[in-house]
Design a protein around this motif. Structure first.
Motif, PDB file in Angstrom:
ATOM      1  N   HIS A 139     -12.810  16.940  31.836  1.00  0.00           N
ATOM      2  CA  HIS A 139     -13.592  17.223  30.633  1.00  0.00           C
ATOM      3  C   HIS A 139     -14.602  16.105  30.395  1.00  0.00           C
ATOM      4  O   HIS A 139     -15.701  16.350  29.897  1.00  0.00           O
ATOM      5  CB  HIS A 139     -12.666  17.375  29.422  1.00  0.00           C
ATOM      6  N   ILE A 140     -14.238  14.887  30.772  1.00  0.00           N
ATOM      7  CA  ILE A 140     -15.183  13.766  30.630  1.00  0.00           C
ATOM      8  C   ILE A 140     -16.423  14.018  31.492  1.00  0.00           C
ATOM      9  O   ILE A 140     -17.559  13.802  31.046  1.00  0.00           O
ATOM     10  CB  ILE A 140     -14.494  12.434  31.018  1.00  0.00           C
TER      11      ILE A 140
ATOM     12  N   ALA B  82     -19.961   8.830  21.043  1.00  0.00           N
ATOM     13  CA  ALA B  82     -20.273   9.037  19.631  1.00  0.00           C
ATOM     14  C   ALA B  82     -19.064   9.579  18.874  1.00  0.00           C
ATOM     15  O   ALA B  82     -18.343  10.446  19.366  1.00  0.00           O
ATOM     16  CB  ALA B  82     -21.437  10.009  19.499  1.00  0.00           C
ATOM     17  N   GLU B  83     -18.861   9.062  17.669  1.00  0.00           N
ATOM     18  CA  GLU B  83     -17.696   9.476  16.886  1.00  0.00           C
ATOM     19  C   GLU B  83     -17.758  10.961  16.561  1.00  0.00           C
ATOM     20  O   GLU B  83     -16.747  11.655  16.564  1.00  0.00           O
ATOM     21  CB  GLU B  83     -17.610   8.655  15.596  1.00  0.00           C
ATOM     22  N   ALA B  84     -18.961  11.454  16.325  1.00  0.00           N
ATOM     23  CA  ALA B  84     -19.106  12.861  15.960  1.00  0.00           C
ATOM     24  C   ALA B  84     -18.661  13.782  17.095  1.00  0.00           C
ATOM     25  O   ALA B  84     -18.302  14.929  16.861  1.00  0.00           O
ATOM     26  CB  ALA B  84     -20.564  13.142  15.598  1.00  0.00           C
ATOM     27  N   ASP B  85     -18.676  13.267  18.338  1.00  0.00           N
ATOM     28  CA  ASP B  85     -18.296  14.106  19.483  1.00  0.00           C
ATOM     29  C   ASP B  85     -16.785  14.187  19.675  1.00  0.00           C
ATOM     30  O   ASP B  85     -16.299  14.965  20.496  1.00  0.00           O
ATOM     31  CB  ASP B  85     -18.950  13.577  20.768  1.00  0.00           C
ATOM     32  N   GLY B  86     -16.053  13.348  18.960  1.00  0.00           N
ATOM     33  CA  GLY B  86     -14.587  13.447  18.989  1.00  0.00           C
ATOM     34  C   GLY B  86     -13.973  12.973  20.298  1.00  0.00           C
ATOM     35  O   GLY B  86     -14.584  12.259  21.093  1.00  0.00           O
ATOM     36  N   ASN B  87     -12.745  13.424  20.483  1.00  0.00           N
ATOM     37  CA  ASN B  87     -11.919  13.016  21.619  1.00  0.00           C
ATOM     38  C   ASN B  87     -12.500  13.576  22.932  1.00  0.00           C
ATOM     39  O   ASN B  87     -12.690  14.782  23.051  1.00  0.00           O
ATOM     40  CB  ASN B  87     -10.504  13.594  21.375  1.00  0.00           C
ATOM     41  N   ILE B  88     -12.765  12.684  23.902  1.00  0.00           N
ATOM     42  CA  ILE B  88     -13.277  13.182  25.185  1.00  0.00           C
ATOM     43  C   ILE B  88     -12.159  13.323  26.221  1.00  0.00           C
ATOM     44  O   ILE B  88     -12.390  13.809  27.313  1.00  0.00           O
ATOM     45  CB  ILE B  88     -14.430  12.315  25.747  1.00  0.00           C
ATOM     46  N   GLY B  89     -10.939  12.894  25.873  1.00  0.00           N
ATOM     47  CA  GLY B  89      -9.797  13.134  26.766  1.00  0.00           C
ATOM     48  C   GLY B  89      -9.643  12.127  27.886  1.00  0.00           C
ATOM     49  O   GLY B  89      -9.487  12.513  29.044  1.00  0.00           O
ATOM     50  N   PRO B  90      -9.663  10.814  27.581  1.00  0.00           N
ATOM     51  CA  PRO B  90      -9.448   9.830  28.649  1.00  0.00           C
ATOM     52  C   PRO B  90      -7.981   9.791  29.068  1.00  0.00           C
ATOM     53  O   PRO B  90      -7.128  10.412  28.424  1.00  0.00           O
ATOM     54  CB  PRO B  90      -9.853   8.513  27.995  1.00  0.00           C
TER      55      PRO B  90
ATOM     56  N   LYS C 241     -10.771  20.861  27.167  1.00  0.00           N
ATOM     57  CA  LYS C 241     -11.119  19.975  26.051  1.00  0.00           C
ATOM     58  C   LYS C 241      -9.830  19.570  25.347  1.00  0.00           C
ATOM     59  O   LYS C 241      -9.019  20.430  25.017  1.00  0.00           O
ATOM     60  CB  LYS C 241     -12.033  20.721  25.089  1.00  0.00           C
ATOM     61  N   PRO C 242      -9.644  18.268  25.130  1.00  0.00           N
ATOM     62  CA  PRO C 242      -8.404  17.855  24.447  1.00  0.00           C
ATOM     63  C   PRO C 242      -8.487  18.196  22.968  1.00  0.00           C
ATOM     64  O   PRO C 242      -9.589  18.315  22.432  1.00  0.00           O
ATOM     65  CB  PRO C 242      -8.385  16.338  24.650  1.00  0.00           C
TER      66      PRO C 242
END
Lengths: 395, 656, 214
Positions: free
Chosen positions: B204-205, B383-391, C140-141
């Motif tokens: 997803h990243i 960016a905070e607005a983009d939320g969790n990117i799933g690292p 997407k998490p």
């Protein structure tokens, strides 16, 4: 378990018609599935970092039961049937009666890792050769049940010809492209030969090949043979491993195994979600036990789709299965919400209760995710459009 | 496999081939020669054990228990056959100007200006036990940088000579990839080729990065060029969905775990390829060893001390020492003889052995041209607005930006490949554990006092969820050109290991071209972060007077101070040390990795590479090994006249 | 065990960690962590610390009211829940506690690592365990709780009870450098020894970034 229970009640006889054969195979799927919650409970109640050998032994059996379930579904699909695993009657209520076995046997309950749990496991996997001959016409063992299916199958092929029996669409078969990491090879069933092989794998991984303690993985998969399930469990039960030359009737004679029965979360296996609901205000166990059952319904729904013409949908079932394991462990580690029981050291448990509402509630997400992945056979697996469940809540 | 042999069984025996080292190269060559029926002895200096499931589980537990989850952390220390470890290096606080900013307290003696930050593993399976599994082929441009761009050394062969062997290596290792993408890059040239398995799904990243900056222009100030970036998937030696089109429709069956049947047939996303894949879906040399024929004998805990000279230019075999207890280097010495000796012990170990044996060094190039991919790790918060990117999900990296690898800019600065990291700031900062520590404020300030700032409870949980969930790390692997002054030497009078073998003495530095590449990558990474609206948090300035390992100050024209602090990590890509070439006066081995000086002595592995290019080197090393295996088979066949030994199918049991 | 029941331990740790009782029991580590913390702080001192901690959690000023050494012990205990490891303590706190043990970070047990809570803060799983399945990393998490949601849930708590040294809640879009780790100078530096990041300077990459954004 509805089909299995019905057939059990009819007493011992091999299937005579294709319709009957399909019924027997649906019952086989139910029986294979019956064992999984029982073994999962035994395995996930083991405390972290303890009883490693026992944990991995039970785990290996669970994986093989998943294989058996899949092979049974392949068998049913091969003879033109339609497996049905996503309905409330598919699942037994525990403690459950073990079908196709002596009516004298104790009920099969969900038990934490303990000598009693292992006794239950041994009851389930008891080889035909160790079953005392019984009076009358009744069923005596699951091995006998599979032998009856094999006999019925052979007779039907002789009578009608192979092509008239194996009428299923080959595209419905689940093969190694979609079923993996699990106790053997899921192979497509296209005729009598592969069908009999599947039945043999199922029986011999369970009770041993040719009246020995060993399974037949060396014969079928070119792998090293392993102890059959019954004997793998007996090692844990007796705390001693089998030696190379041991036989089914001798106790294990090898070195001691490190089994510590106290390193397990004790549960009341017949706890129900309704028992937890009383304590909804003070404990999240209720909510989580419901969520577990919900997740379980989701898993069965994915499996149902995978067995119903879209083997590639196993790609959604496998992650759900892994999530289910995580959820189970967390439940067992929590005290029972009833303070009186908690005080006695009893822990919460997964109840494996499935009702229509669970399947209904799962439906939306299941359908959405099934639409979101490419299920074309041979295509790459792409879950990028699937929705992941949020697992945690905030304190 | 036969299991491993007791080393004394091999004593004074004669083999067709002796292979020193049971990593990727050694295992591939042994498997090929064994399949032809040749009697092969593989001598592995380190321990075995991971070929059993119990041994593997033990390694996984050791990894879980380790505080520093470094590449060697699953494997126990071995005094008799020590391995270099990234934990051996420590920075020096407030270093004196002009003096090294680090100390080395391990197996490698380091005397260079900069640290050689790369480790390897001496154990059954070698460094192939803890590699990531990244297997991009090298690009045609990587083979002739001297001629085309005026830096480094040229290869005596080109990418085209390796295509067939690449394909063979990809089958042997079990590679998942998208051949169309790789064709577009120009590294796969066969129009019909497909990889054995469909590419590992991109993370997803990756998708996030492509959505944010895919097709955007990124200016590289150093090269003076602008690149349009798009992500490319990474071919990986990791089990994925088989591609039914493979091998003309024959398909491919993934090979799973060694020691546990029907397991590891797919990656399940453990996100710990380095140091250990718990399900063994990431390929290791043990898989190759599992297919050894009965004519291959493997002996572990057998440290080759010297290659023995024979008649004329020929070598006759090896001298080796065996030990029982890895903690106490009590050992006994043996010899074994063979028609062909193959050194496959890692670039640094091969050089050490050749130097101590005083062989193959007519060119004075043995040990020289030591290389790596110095890796500049940049990190930012999306960016905070983009939320969790799933690292911290999936394999270490599944895509990269390849644009900075190619073109004329190579003449100006070293090229680099940008890996889009899937594991947050793990490599740069020790995330996510260090995030917990710094958010809580545990550990004290520079003066050792309890810190006066920190958070707990719901605030802590929310803060970590947000700041870990938005971590993006870009790993820029820079090509380092061959430099004869970067070298391995030995000094047996001063530096020996516990068994008495000479320790490698390393001199290492980055030349201007490479440093320029590191600087360019630093600027490019910053621009990418800015373009995607991420906060660039990359900062290599010393903290509390402590410069990070691999730190150097790079002079710039434009910044306020006229300099910028940079740092690199070792990539684990040890190369050079016995480079190949057509001219025996300037190279150590020929294009088949046979030493120019000794017709029956081969030195194989990344040590033979005249340039390391812009790809992770393992698959190229494997292709070279398979190419050498063909040559060695021919050598042996010629030596034995026309009579080839019949393949033996029956396995000979050797008591362990 | 020093008169502290597992239940009392878990309930108090809920407030330190921000995870629910269910989550904490769900790790299976409560007993091990209580034992580890008690051993590391010292049995007698732990009892004193525990009393102080409970008092502070009931105080409107929250954890600010702890002595520096008790504050450090509370941090260490929280770190243990989040990572499975006991951290290196501030040397001053280590000295005041007169600890017999080496002041270095260590993992409480192999499973303590895999049960760390930090992974759950962003819906992840520990590296090398609890794998989520083939291809799941492409999805997407789930989002982590938004600022508003989390604050709402802690509305009953006095404002700032969980902050030390800060008046305002942390701004997630402008994360302060001194709550983030710096570049790890070498791999032998344990996570709890990594210093906080330095304040950004106005030149170099930071400036370049501003230009590009403008």
């Amino acid at each position: 378990m509805i089909t299995a229970t019905e057939l059990h009640a009819q007493g011992f006889k091999p299937p005579r018609t294709i319709e009957e054969l399909r019924k027997y195979l649906q019952a086989a799927i139910e029986v294979e599935h019956l064992t999984i919650p029982v073994y999962m409970t035994g395995m996930y109640t083991i405390r972290p970092d303890t009883n490693r050998l026992a944990y991995y032994a039970i785990r290996s059996v669970v994986l093989e039961e998943m294989l058996h379930l899949t092979l049974a579904a392949n068998l049913l699909n091969a003879v033109g049937g339609k497996p049905n695993v996503a309905h409330p009657e598919f699942v037994a209520e525990y403690p459950a009666k073990l079908p196709f076995s002596s009516d004298e046997l104790p009920l099969i309950g969900l038990r934490h890792f303990s000598p009693k749990a292992l006794d239950t496991f041994l009851t389930i996997e008891r080889p035909r050769s160790l079953v005392p001959p019984e009076e009358g016409e009744g069923w005596t063992s699951i091995g006998q049940f599979y032998a009856a299916i094999a006999d019925g199958l052979r007779a039907l092929v002789e009578e009608k010809g192979e092509a008239a029996v194996f009428t299923g669409d080959p595209a419905r078969q689940v093969g190694p492209e979609d079923f993996y990491n699990s106790g053997g090879e899921a192979f497509p069933i296209a005729g009598l030969k592969s069908a009999l092989t599947a039945i043999e794998v199922i029986s011999e991984q369970g009770e041993g090949a040719d009246d020995s303690i060993w399974d037949s993985d060396d014969k079928f998969f070119g792998e090293e043979r392993q102890l059959a399930h019954y004997f793998r469990f007996n090692e844990i039960r007796t705390g001693r491993s089998y030696g190379r030359h041991d036989t089914p009737r001798t106790p294990p004679s090898g070195p001691l195994l490190d089994v510590t029965w106290d390193d397990a979360y004790k549960i009341h296996g017949d706890s129900k979600v309704a028992d937890y609901k009383e304590y909804e205000e003070t404990s999240r166990v209720y909510e989580e036990a419901v969520a577990f059952n919900q997740c379980y319904a989701t898993l069965l729904s994915y499996l149902d789709s995978a067995f119903d013409g879209w083997p590639r949908l196993m790609c959604l079932a496998v992650p759900t299965m892994l999530e289910l394991g995580d959820r189970a462990e967390r439940l067992y580690r929590n005290p029972h919400p009833d303070p009186a029981l908690a005080k006695k050291g009893v822990c919460a448990s997964a109840t494996f209760e499935l009702g229509v509402r669970h399947f209904d509630a799962a439906r939306e997400q299941v359908e959405q995710n099934i639409e979101a992945v490419d299920r074309t056979p041979g295509a790459p697996i792409d879950l990028s459009a699937a929705t992941m469940q949020k697992r945690e809540q905030f304190a | 496999m036969n299991g491993t042999a007791a080393a004394w069984d091999a004593d004074r025996r004669r083999y067709d081939a002796i292979i020193v080292g049971a990593g990727w190269s050694g295992s591939l060559i042994a498997e090929r020669l064994g399949a032809k029926g040749w009697q092969v002895l593989v001598l592995e200096a380190g321990n075995g054990g991971d070929e059993t499931w119990e041994g593997h589980l033990d390694a996984v537990r050791t990894f879980h228990s380790a505080v520093a989850k470094v590449p060697n952390s699953p494997y126990r220390r071995n005094t008799a056959a020590p391995s270099p470890d990234v934990l051996d290096l420590a920075p020096v606080r407030d270093p004196e100007p002009g003096k090294p900013e680090f100390t080395a307290n391990g197996y490698l003696v380091q005397q260079g200006a900069l640290p050689y930050g790369t480790d390897y593993l001496r154990a059954l399976g070698g460094t192939g036990m803890h590699w990531l599994g990244a297997v991009p082929r090298m690009h045609a441009d990587d083979f002739g940088t001297d001629t085309d761009y005026g830096y480094g050394r040229d290869w005596p062969i080109g990418a085209e000579d390796l295509q067939r062997h690449y394909a063979e290596a990809e089958r042997a290792m079990g590679v998942a990839g998208d051949a169309d993408e790789q064709r577009k890059l120009g590294v796969v040239t066969d129009p019909d080729y497909v990889y054995p398995m469909h590419g590992i799904p991109q993370s997803h990243i990756d998708d996030y990065c492509q959505k944010r900056v895919g097709g955007h222009e990124i200016h590289d100030e150093v090269a003076g060029e602008t690149y349009t970036i798009n992500i490319t998937g990474l071919p990986q030696a990791r089990n994925s969905t088989p591609d039914p089109r493979y091998a003309g429709g024959a398909g491919y069956r993934p090979k799973g775990a060694v020691g546990l049947a029907n397991y590891g047939e797919r990656c399940v996303g453990n996100a710990s390829c380095v140091p250990i894949c718990p399900v063994q879906a990431r390929s290791t040399p043990l898989r190759i060893q599992a297919g050894f024929s009965g004519s291959v004998t493997v002996a572990t805990r057998s440290v080759v001390t010297r290659v023995l000279r024979g008649r004329g230019a020929y070598v006759r075999g090896v001298e080796y020492r065996t030990y029982g207890d890895p903690a106490t280097p009590v050992s006994r010495s043996y010899t074994a003889e063979a028609d062909v000796v193959v050194l496959a012990a890692h670039a640094i170990e091969n050089a050490r052995l050749l130097l101590f044996s005083e062989l193959a060094n007519g060119s004075d190039q043995v040990g020289r041209n030591l290389m790596d991919h110095p890796t500049m790790v940049a990190w930012g918060l999306t960016a905070e607005a983009d939320g969790n990117i799933g690292p911290f999900r999936g394999p270490g990296h599944t895509s990269g930006w390849e644009e900075f690898r190619f073109g004329d800019a190579r003449g100006t600065r070293a090229p680099f490949r940008i890996e889009i990291g899937n594991w947050g700031w793990g490599w740069a900062n020790g995330a996510p554990m260090s995030n917990v520590a710094t958010a809580l404020g545990v550990g004290g300030d520079a003066a050792g006092e309890v810190r006066d700032k920190g958070i707990f409870g719901p605030e802590l949980r929310r803060f970590l969820g947000s700041t870990i969930g938005r971590q993006l790390q870009l790993q820029c692997a820079v090509e380092q050109a061959a430099d004869p002054e970067n070298r391995v030497t030995i000094d047996p009078r001063k530096h020996r290991d516990a068994m008495g073998n000479p320790r490698p003495v390393i001199a290492y530095d980055l030349d201007e071209h490479t440093r320029k590449g590191v600087y360019a990558a630093y600027l490019v990474a910053g621009r990418i972060f800015a373009e995607m609206g991420a906060q660039n948090r990359t900062d290599f300035r010393p903290v509390g007077g402590l410069p990070p390992l691999g730190h150097f100050v790079y002079p710039t024209d434009d910044s306020v101070d006229g300099e910028v602090h940079l740092a690199y990590h070792g990539a684990g890509h040890g190369a050079g040390t016995h480079v190949m070439g057509a001219d025996r006066s300037t190279s150590v081995v020929d294009s088949h990795q046979r030493t120019h000086d000794h017709p029956n002595l081969y030195a194989v592995g990344c040590g033979s590479m005249p340039s390391i290019g812009t790809s992770n080197p393992t698959v190229t090393m494997a292709a070279l090994a398979l190419r050498s295996a063909e040559r060695i088979h021919q050598d042996l066949a010629e030596l034995h006249g026309a009579v080839l030994p019949r393949p033996r199918t029956q396995k000979t049991e050797v008591p362990a | 065990m020093t008169g502290i029941s597992e239940q009392e331990f878990v309930r108090t740790c809920v407030r330190l960690t921000g995870f629910t009782e269910y989550d904490l029991y769900g790790t299976g580590m409560a007993g091990l962590f209580l034992g580890t913390a008690r051993d590391q702080v010292g049995e007698d001192r732990f009892a004193v610390f525990w009393a102080a901690l409970k008092k502070a959690l009931d105080d409107p000023q929250g954890l600010k009211t702890l002595t520096p050494t008790h504050l450090e012990a509370a941090r260490a205990l929280t770190y243990l829940w989040y990572t499975g490891a006991w951290p290196r303590l501030a040397p001053a706190a280590h000295a005041e506690l007169r600890r017999q043990q080496a002041n270095t970070e260590f993992m409480a047990a192999p499973a303590a690592y895999t049960e760390g809570l930090v992974w759950r803060t962003f819906h992840g799983h520990p590296a090398g365990a609890k794998a989520p399945g083939f291809g799941t990393w492409a999805a997407k998490p789930p989002d982590v709780p938004a600022t508003g949601e989390a604050q709402e849930e802690q509305a009953e708590e006095p404002a700032g009870a969980y902050r030390v040294g800060m008046e305002e809640p942390v701004a997630l879009d402008e994360v302060p450098h001194d709550l983030l780790p710096a570049f790890r100078a070498s791999r032998d530096i344990a996570p709890s020894e990594v210093p906080t990041a330095r304040a950004p300077e106005a030149d170099g990459a930071a400036q370049q970034q501003k230009e590009v954004r403008a």
